[in-house]
Design an enzyme around this catalytic site. Structure first.
Site, PDB file in Angstrom:
ATOM      1  N   GLU A 183      56.825  39.248  69.200  1.00 53.13           N
ATOM      2  CA  GLU A 183      57.847  40.285  69.392  1.00 53.13           C
ATOM      3  C   GLU A 183      58.408  40.338  70.811  1.00 53.13           C
ATOM      4  O   GLU A 183      58.329  41.361  71.474  1.00 53.13           O
ATOM      5  CB  GLU A 183      57.237  41.658  69.046  1.00 53.13           C
ATOM      6  CG  GLU A 183      56.931  41.846  67.583  1.00 53.13           C
ATOM      7  CD  GLU A 183      58.162  42.159  66.753  1.00 53.13           C
ATOM      8  OE1 GLU A 183      59.263  42.238  67.303  1.00 53.13           O
ATOM      9  OE2 GLU A 183      57.992  42.318  65.536  1.00 53.13           O
TER      10      GLU A 183
ATOM     11  N   GLU B 269      52.894  37.747  59.688  1.00 48.93           N
ATOM     12  CA  GLU B 269      52.384  39.060  59.290  1.00 48.93           C
ATOM     13  C   GLU B 269      52.997  39.381  57.931  1.00 48.93           C
ATOM     14  O   GLU B 269      54.197  39.191  57.725  1.00 48.93           O
ATOM     15  CB  GLU B 269      52.790  40.146  60.303  1.00 48.93           C
ATOM     16  CG  GLU B 269      52.153  39.966  61.657  1.00 48.93           C
ATOM     17  CD  GLU B 269      52.646  40.962  62.715  1.00 48.93           C
ATOM     18  OE1 GLU B 269      53.120  42.052  62.352  1.00 48.93           O
ATOM     19  OE2 GLU B 269      52.550  40.622  63.909  1.00 48.93           O
TER      20      GLU B 269
HETATM   21  C1  IPT Z   1      54.680  44.048  63.968  1.00 52.00           C
HETATM   22  C2  IPT Z   1      53.816  43.729  65.142  1.00 52.00           C
HETATM   23  O1  IPT Z   1      53.842  42.378  65.414  1.00 52.00           O
HETATM   24  C3  IPT Z   1      52.417  44.176  64.988  1.00 52.00           C
HETATM   25  O2  IPT Z   1      51.810  44.166  66.250  1.00 52.00           O
HETATM   26  C4  IPT Z   1      52.350  45.526  64.378  1.00 52.00           C
HETATM   27  O3  IPT Z   1      53.047  46.430  65.180  1.00 52.00           O
HETATM   28  C5  IPT Z   1      52.988  45.486  63.066  1.00 52.00           C
HETATM   29  O4  IPT Z   1      54.320  45.082  63.160  1.00 52.00           O
HETATM   30  C6  IPT Z   1      53.006  46.815  62.380  1.00 52.00           C
HETATM   31  O5  IPT Z   1      51.760  47.402  62.315  1.00 52.00           O
HETATM   32  S1  IPT Z   1      56.216  44.470  64.674  1.00 52.00           S
HETATM   33  C7  IPT Z   1      57.085  45.495  63.590  1.00 52.00           C
HETATM   34  C8  IPT Z   1      58.167  46.170  64.362  1.00 52.00           C
HETATM   35  C9  IPT Z   1      57.668  44.695  62.486  1.00 52.00           C
END
Ligand code: IPT
Length: 974
Positions: free
Chosen positions: A433, A503
């Site tokens: 990010e 993710e």
């Molecule tokens: C994404 C992040 O990479 C992770 O650290 C965590 O924040 C997750 O989302 C949510 O829990 S960033 C999100 C803005 C898509």
């Protein structure tokens, strides 16, 4: 201005300064044999780095965060937002700074040796002084910093080491990960000594075909290397020698000076046992550095694995196989010590992951503790190693800001230098990010030269789509992409890179809906290879309710089974009095803060099953081996036949000898008893031998197939036992304290809340429907009750027909949802029972919690669970404890009295001690007061869970349409 040069420099606001006086990172592990400086250190917390140090010392345990050790600087949780308003690289004037000091007795036998101080991790700027002399500076909060103290300390004498740790710095702007902010020294501190002539670095390349290259960098602390040094090695006891051809070529190359100290060991190892996550075969490699007379100056030992990683077309291959990446994102986390984690804790994390079918870890979002990688090598995980770069709040400004160029290259290169010899590491990640800019490409360029053997990934690089031929990502690694988008990309003809989501399936609260749908798509669509669930941990910090302080190291034992002990709770954002915070978004893992598995893990385990029932055909049950590299010999099986008539039959199972990808039919182990109703065959698969991650007999999966469908039963009406209802048309029953009424509301899950559904439902008034009886019509012994449930924008018409049947009452219900109520949480009945009915037994899916879009891991069978254990204590109370596909159940007291319910079809049922409104009102689990009776929900329809707190909502098929819903059930007294 301070006279201390380290302070006068103000390195905390100088992004160009990544270090001063720090030794280059190396893959040579010096932990063994070092002098540990862990323990109590003198400590004081200054309001800012340039405040004077006083005589007011307290103490702190190292390693550990001061934010968790009884200082007034408490943890703060923010996701994207920085906790302060200053723009990079600036920081607030109030900048907590911890000064750690202790005496160190430098061993006399270290005379003449090179003496090195290693600080495992300090966040976010480390300043080192020894006996008042400035020694060095380091940033990069999750990698070790080493300093050569040979000229500063005297063997046999006592030295005073001062480590000053500045919390906020220019580096905080690139350490803006979604987690708690802490300050302190979070990994071990140690002191070690080597000969001046030493191995500065060792790079191991071990390939599937047995080719081994060990590149050594040799240095002498005195400067010029002595004549005649050489290296030798040993692999599993077999001697290895220095490659003379390499030496000759170097000697002939005018550009190579003797000062460099390069040597190569090369060998081809016959019949090598390759490393994979399924077969983590390791080999012991010793490298020795000799002086001209043959004596050993330095030794490095490590375990290595032979394996290949490559991308061919759009496939990521490990040892030539297109492997599925069943990954999870892991932070270094502990509920008492924050980012300080012990070896045993890390091992327990990985053991649990293994038991639940994970084969991959992304070290979100920074290099994890070094021991993690040793464990991943040993237990078998594919690791995406991620650099400590996240500039989320100021991503766009920083990605191209030349002042941060050093930091990007420094962080990525130091991670690669440290971890390059781990077979488990198969991919480098440039961070998280942080938008995409020249700073990323610079870091990627360094990696491509230093380690051409592994792909690089970076989610942010895909600015023009997943097929963007950018320099920074060899893998299309989106986050939270909808399944349909992934499939469409794979089918588009445009795909150029493997698609592995960095993710997906956000595990916040009661979540991970549609995980099975993700995997059905992944396994059936070439080009899709898996992903990493967000995330492993719920980062709840154990907090004393009395004074709001973290329980810290003294909290051991103050939690059990996912629940904090009385007087304690799992803190999330805002609980330490922070005004800027992101609430419960920090509680988004598949395990509770004490590592108790959430039910979603069983779903994952089944989806990852190594052996599966493909189908049931005339010739028998077809089994398939879904692994990539091994047979089924490490597993054993047992058949279980669950019959609707209440019986469970078992028989030993002989697992066929199947190579990866193969299937075979085995005979049906049972003759199906006649007239036994619905029949389900389960293969209970367990480990056949002790595995490093599970004792023999540990269940690995339980694939299931239905052998016979249900034969519908209709209860014949009986006469002379009239149903009793009151003036409001509510059923009067000796075991019920609240009669069955219509329920359209569930305590919002985090997904419901953040996905915008719950606010909508509230606006419609679904949390407080007003019931009005329209008519009560008696027909013989039965009664028909018409009622209306009014919300703010619509009215639901509800009909209940009560008919006395043999042994009880059948209740036929119908609810008519107006168009305004399209897509609600549930449609069903809710009632409450008298106290004392404490055991739920059911035929349906279980035994753990399951929901319509998260039910692949809960086999149909006969289950029995005490009511108090049915509920899942998600950190922020919400709908939980549901069981999917329930056909019938009993709720009974120890003397076997109670009630029995038979459902017209498999339904979603929940039995808890809480009304939906109790759960809705509470913000933490400790606020809940269990009711003595049971609150029972029987749902005609229950909305899927989805993952809308961050990512896709549940799919359309798991949503509830407006219109007519019908269900019926029979209530009997036991
Ligand atoms: C994404 C992040 O990479 C992770 O650290 C965590 O924040 C997750 O989302 C949510 O829990 S960033 C999100 C803005 C898509």
């Amino acid at each position: 201005m301070s006279r201390d040069p380290l302070i006068a420099l103000r390195p905390w606001e100088s992004p160009e300064v990544t270090s001063w006086g720090r030794l280059p990172m190396s893959a040579v592990d010096r932990r063994a044999g070092a002098l540990s400086l862990d323990g109590e250190w003198r400590f004081q917390l200054l309001p800012s780095p340039d405040s004077p140090v006083t005589e007011a010392w307290s103490s702190q345990h190292v390693p550990g965060a001061w934010t968790l050790q009884d200082t007034d600087d408490l943890p703060q949780y923010t996701n994207v937002r920085m906790p302060f308003a200053e723009f990079p690289p600036a920081v607030p004037a109030a900048d907590p700074t911890g000064v750690y000091e202790r005496e160190v007795d430098v061993p006399a036998e270290w005379a003449g040796r090179r003496i090195v101080l290693q600080v495992g991790a300090a966040e976010s700027v480390l300043l080192v002084h020894v006996d008042g002399r400035p020694v060095g500076i380091s940033k990069d909060s999750h990698l070790a910093a080493e300093f050569d103290l040979s000229q500063v300390v005297r063997p046999g004498r006592r030295a005073t080491v001062r480590l000053t740790v500045v919390k906020w710095s220019d580096a905080s702007h690139i350490e803006d990960q979604d987690q708690w902010w802490h300050g302190g020294i979070t990994r071990s501190v140690l002191l070690y000594a080597t000969d001046p002539l030493h191995l500065a670095d060792v790079t191991v390349r071990a390939r599937l075909d047995g080719e081994l290259r060990v590149e050594c960098r040799v240095r002498d602390a005195g400067g010029a290397l002595p004549e005649g040094w050489y290296v030798s090695g040993e692999l599993d006891g077999h001697p290895l020698t220095q490659d003379e051809e390499f030496d000759r070529a170097n000697a002939e190359d005018e550009r190579v000076s003797g000062f460099l100290g390069e040597a190569l060991i090369r060998a081809t190892v016959p019949d090598v046992r390759p490393w994979t996550a399924e077969t983590p075969e390791l080999h012991g490699l010793t490298v020795r550095l000799h002086r001209a007379d043959g004596t050993v100056a330095d030794t490095s030992y490590r375990r290595i694995g032979f394996r290949d990683v490559e991308i061919v077309g759009r496939d990521l291959l490990v040892n030539g196989e297109r492997v599925f990446i069943r990954g999870v994102n892991r932070h270094d986390f502990h509920p008492l010590t924050g980012r300080t984690v012990s070896y045993d804790d890390m091992r327990a994390d990985l053991v649990l992951m293994k038991r639940f079918g994970f084969n991959a870890i992304r070290t979100a979002h920074y290099p994890n503790d070094p021991a993690l990688y040793d464990l991943a090598d040993e237990l078998g995980f594919y690791v995406v190693d991620e650099a400590d770069i996240e500039s989320h709040d100021h991503a766009h400004e920083i990605a191209d800001d030349p002042r941060y160029l050093n930091a990007f290259v420094d962080r990525v290169s130091r991670m690669v230098l440290r971890d390059k010899n781990h077979p488990s590491v198969i991919i480098w990640s440039l961070g998280n990010e942080s938008d995409y800019g020249a700073n990323h490409d610079a870091a990627a360029g360094w990696v491509r030269r230093h380690d051409p053997t592994r792909p690089i990934q970076y989610e942010g690089a895909a600015k023009r789509g997943w097929a963007d031929p950018d320099l920074a990502s060899d893998i299309a690694c989106p986050m939270y992409a909808p399944i349909e988008d992934c499939v469409a990309h794979a089918l588009s003809g445009e795909q150029t890179k493997p698609l592995i989501q960095c993710e997906y399936s956000h595990a916040m609260g009661n979540s991970n809906g549609t995980l099975a749908d993700h995997w059905a798509a992944i396994e059936s669509t070439p080009g899709l290879q898996g992903g990493f669930i967000w995330e492993f941990w719920d980062h709840g910090i154990l907090q004393r309710v009395s004074d709001g302080r973290p329980a810290g190291r003294t909290g051991a034992g103050l939690y059990d089974n996912g629940v904090a002990a009385p007087g304690h709770r799992w803190a999330y954002g805002g609980d330490f009095g922070e005004t800027i915070h992101d609430g419960a978004f920090i509680a988004d893992g598949v395990v509770f803060p004490d590592r108790t598995p959430k039910p979603a893990l069983y779903e994952h385990r089944e989806i990852a099953a190594p052996v599966r029932i493909e189908c049931f055909k005339h010739e028998g049950i077809v089994l398939g081996n879904h692994q990539h590299f091994r047979g089924l010999d490490w597993l054993s099986g047992r058949w279980e036949l669950s019959l609707a008539d209440g019986r469970t039959l078992t028989a030993p199972a002989e697992l066929p000898d199947l190579r990866p990808g193969e299937t075979a039919a085995v005979p049906l182990p049972f003759e199906l008893p006649r007239d036994s109703g619905e029949a389900w065959l389960t293969l209970r698969v367990t480990t056949a031998q002790d595995m490093p991650w599970a004792p023999r007999g540990t269940e690995v999966c339980a694939p299931q197939v239905r052998l016979r469908a249900d034969a519908p039963v209709t209860d014949a009406p009986v006469t002379d036992r009239p149903v009793v209802v009151d003036a409001e048309g509510l059923l009067v029953h000796p075991l019920l304290t609240a009669a069955p009424t219509l329920s359209l509301w569930r305590a919002p899950t985090d997904n419901d809340e953040l996905g915008g559904m719950a606010p909508r439902w509230r606006a419609w008034g679904l949390d407080a429907l007003v019931r009005k009886v329209v008519s009560v019509h008696r027909d013989g012994d039965g009664v028909t009750v018409l009622a209306e449930y009014a919300g703010t924008v619509g009215v639901v018409r509800h009909r209940q027909v009560f008919t006395p049947v043999e042994g009880g009452i059948r209740i036929d219900e119908q609810a008519e949802l107006p168009e305004e109520f399209d897509d609600v949480a549930r449609v069903g009945s809710v009632f409450e029972t008298v106290a004392g009915l404490d055991l739920l037994e059911w035929f349906g899916q279980g035994p753990w919690e399951s929901y319509p879009d998260r039910s692949a891991g809960a086999p149909v069978g006969h289950h029995s669970v005490p009511v108090d254990e049915l509920f899942t204590p998600y950190l922020r109370p919400q709908e939980s404890g549901g069981r999917h596909g329930v056909r019938r159940f009993t709720l009974s007291a120890p003397d076997a009295t109670g009630l029995a319910v038979t459902l017209d079809a498999p339904r979603q049922v929940s039995v808890t001690r809480f009304r939906a409104e109790d759960l809705t009102a509470a913000s933490h689990h400790d606020e809940l007061v269990p009711r003595s009776g049971c609150v029972v929900h029987i749902d005609a329809a229950h909305r899927g869970l989805g993952t809308a707190s961050c990512g896709p909502d549940t799919s359309l098929s798991y949503r509830i349409a407006a219109g007519i819903h019908r269900w019926s059930w029979t209530l009997r007294v036991l």
